[in-house]
Design an enzyme around this catalytic site. Sequence first.
Site, PDB file in Angstrom:
ATOM      1  N   LEU A  75       0.821  -1.214   0.000  1.00  0.00           N
ATOM      2  CA  LEU A  75       0.000   0.000   0.000  1.00  0.00           C
ATOM      3  C   LEU A  75       0.851   1.259   0.000  1.00  0.00           C
ATOM      4  O   LEU A  75       0.443   2.300  -0.517  1.00  0.00           O
ATOM      5  CB  LEU A  75      -0.925   0.021   1.223  1.00  0.00           C
ATOM      6  CG  LEU A  75      -1.991  -1.071   1.296  1.00  0.00           C
ATOM      7  CD1 LEU A  75      -2.724  -0.998   2.627  1.00  0.00           C
ATOM      8  CD2 LEU A  75      -2.970  -0.932   0.133  1.00  0.00           C
TER       9      LEU A  75
ATOM     10  N   GLY B  28       7.610   4.261   3.752  1.00  0.00           N
ATOM     11  CA  GLY B  28       8.240   5.502   4.187  1.00  0.00           C
ATOM     12  C   GLY B  28       9.379   5.183   5.124  1.00  0.00           C
ATOM     13  O   GLY B  28       9.893   4.060   5.139  1.00  0.00           O
ATOM     14  N   GLY B  29       9.768   6.174   5.923  1.00  0.00           N
ATOM     15  CA  GLY B  29      10.871   5.963   6.851  1.00  0.00           C
ATOM     16  C   GLY B  29      10.564   4.889   7.871  1.00  0.00           C
ATOM     17  O   GLY B  29      11.469   4.249   8.406  1.00  0.00           O
ATOM     18  N   PHE B  30       9.277   4.659   8.167  1.00  0.00           N
ATOM     19  CA  PHE B  30       8.886   3.661   9.159  1.00  0.00           C
ATOM     20  C   PHE B  30       9.011   2.249   8.627  1.00  0.00           C
ATOM     21  O   PHE B  30       9.139   1.292   9.382  1.00  0.00           O
ATOM     22  CB  PHE B  30       7.437   3.896   9.587  1.00  0.00           C
ATOM     23  CG  PHE B  30       6.468   3.921   8.437  1.00  0.00           C
ATOM     24  CD1 PHE B  30       6.012   2.757   7.864  1.00  0.00           C
ATOM     25  CD2 PHE B  30       6.050   5.131   7.901  1.00  0.00           C
ATOM     26  CE1 PHE B  30       5.138   2.786   6.799  1.00  0.00           C
ATOM     27  CE2 PHE B  30       5.171   5.168   6.836  1.00  0.00           C
ATOM     28  CZ  PHE B  30       4.719   3.996   6.279  1.00  0.00           C
ATOM     29  N   GLY B  31       8.924   2.058   7.307  1.00  0.00           N
ATOM     30  CA  GLY B  31       8.904   0.724   6.734  1.00  0.00           C
ATOM     31  C   GLY B  31       7.838   0.628   5.657  1.00  0.00           C
ATOM     32  O   GLY B  31       7.587   1.593   4.937  1.00  0.00           O
TER      33      GLY B  31
ATOM     34  N   LYS C 235       1.344  -2.714   9.038  1.00  0.00           N
ATOM     35  CA  LYS C 235       2.569  -1.904   8.962  1.00  0.00           C
ATOM     36  C   LYS C 235       3.732  -2.719   9.504  1.00  0.00           C
ATOM     37  O   LYS C 235       3.720  -3.177  10.650  1.00  0.00           O
ATOM     38  CB  LYS C 235       2.415  -0.609   9.759  1.00  0.00           C
ATOM     39  CG  LYS C 235       3.661   0.277   9.701  1.00  0.00           C
ATOM     40  CD  LYS C 235       3.574   1.443  10.668  1.00  0.00           C
ATOM     41  CE  LYS C 235       2.621   2.509  10.198  1.00  0.00           C
ATOM     42  NZ  LYS C 235       2.697   3.723  11.063  1.00  0.00           N
TER      43      LYS C 235
ATOM     44  N   ASP D   6       2.686  15.385  14.217  1.00  0.00           N
ATOM     45  CA  ASP D   6       3.042  15.062  12.834  1.00  0.00           C
ATOM     46  C   ASP D   6       1.809  15.129  11.937  1.00  0.00           C
ATOM     47  O   ASP D   6       1.568  14.234  11.131  1.00  0.00           O
ATOM     48  CB  ASP D   6       3.690  13.679  12.768  1.00  0.00           C
ATOM     49  CG  ASP D   6       4.553  13.505  11.514  1.00  0.00           C
ATOM     50  OD1 ASP D   6       4.978  14.536  10.934  1.00  0.00           O
ATOM     51  OD2 ASP D   6       4.793  12.360  11.109  1.00  0.00           O
TER      52      ASP D   6
END
Length: 425
Positions: A101, A104-107, A130, A225
């Site tokens: 989907l 980003g920086g998180f995965g 996620k 954020d």
Amino acid sequence: MKHQTPASAKKQWRPFTANCCSAEDRAVFGNFSRCRTSKSDLSKNVAPLPSFRRLSFSDLSRSSSMRINEDLAQSFGGDLYDFQLSELRAITQNFSSHFLLGEGGFGTVHKGYIDDNMRQGLKAQAVAVKLLDIEGLQGHREWLAEVIFLGQLRHPNLVRLIGYCCEDEERLLVYEFMPRGSLENHLFKRISMCLPWGTRLKVAIGAAKGLAFLHGAEKPVIYRDFKTSNILLDSDFTAKLSDFGLAKMGPEGSKSHVTTRVMGTYGYAAPEYVSTGHLTTKSDVYSFGVVLLELLTGRRAVDKIRPKNEQNLVDWAKPYLASSRKLRCIMDPRLGGQYSVRGAKDMAALALQCVNMQPRDRPRMPTVIDTLEGLQQFKDMAVSCGQWPAAAKPGKSTERRGVYRRSSPVFPAKRGLKLEQKMQL
């Protein structure tokens, strides 16, 4: 800034700081039991918060995955499901790129399908899984923050966390699936249809209600954020806030602010927070004002492709916001004049208040909601009131006195740099 990688590639998590288990973090997570919903209208139809046993963030950060699961299970009971990694692999076909989907920086985030037999009481549904890339403690800290915040905060305008997975070094989160994706995609992707004025207004109101709920708690939660990529949309374009990895508890007692590491996204962070590290709910209000400007103009908060004096949306747009005549020159050309003249004027005035350099002069979120809801009654479309060139069509190039220029692609398919990236400012 990081360069983009192909969608199928796995991005590495980069910690913002090595000192993740600070006294500030321990205080925040240790005192989370004080966060309860207010009795205002904003809290109607919100499920009561579960009883919350004090969790020491520093202890959990250093605990084994088995100990973490035990502590979270005792804290949340049946409100969150503790999934096994093998189960999440199965429902996403081993995190297949065909189910991807976004990332980003998180995965990465993958779509999955849960059937009736997976867990007792858990209905069959599509979910978003996620998968966090953890390199250092910061990734685990943000995973834990999301579990703790979304595990007990329930509101129609917050994305619902269904469960989590903590197995060895793996950290995953399972959310309700949001079929319309993010507001960012609808505003800035070339392949998307233009988001109508009424829908933009609905999204703004929903997102405002989500923020107001967080700010209205007995002990306020500062989102930190707020941006278009973190506003997800369901099938009816109801906005829900997602990604609580940077959320912080508000100041206690007589304190006016929380002092913390400066983290967030370029273009959205309030100037006083960037310069001092002082965080308040008014920091979120500034970010909300930036998103209002994106809804009005169809431009990103920061766009390095544009001329230098147009790259920062707030700086560029401010001179046009107080005048109806000037405002029409910066309205999103994709709307083709199909927007309320009065509604746009009042939204611009609200955005100007939200991005005020003085935090005390920014409105509170309940006031923002009242203002936005009042705009829904206006039907004076610019195209039918003579406020929009008759020849202008949605998505076509429009050049008015050099205000906006389309000689170069505004929404390229690929960018050399990712402009809106969660990072330390």
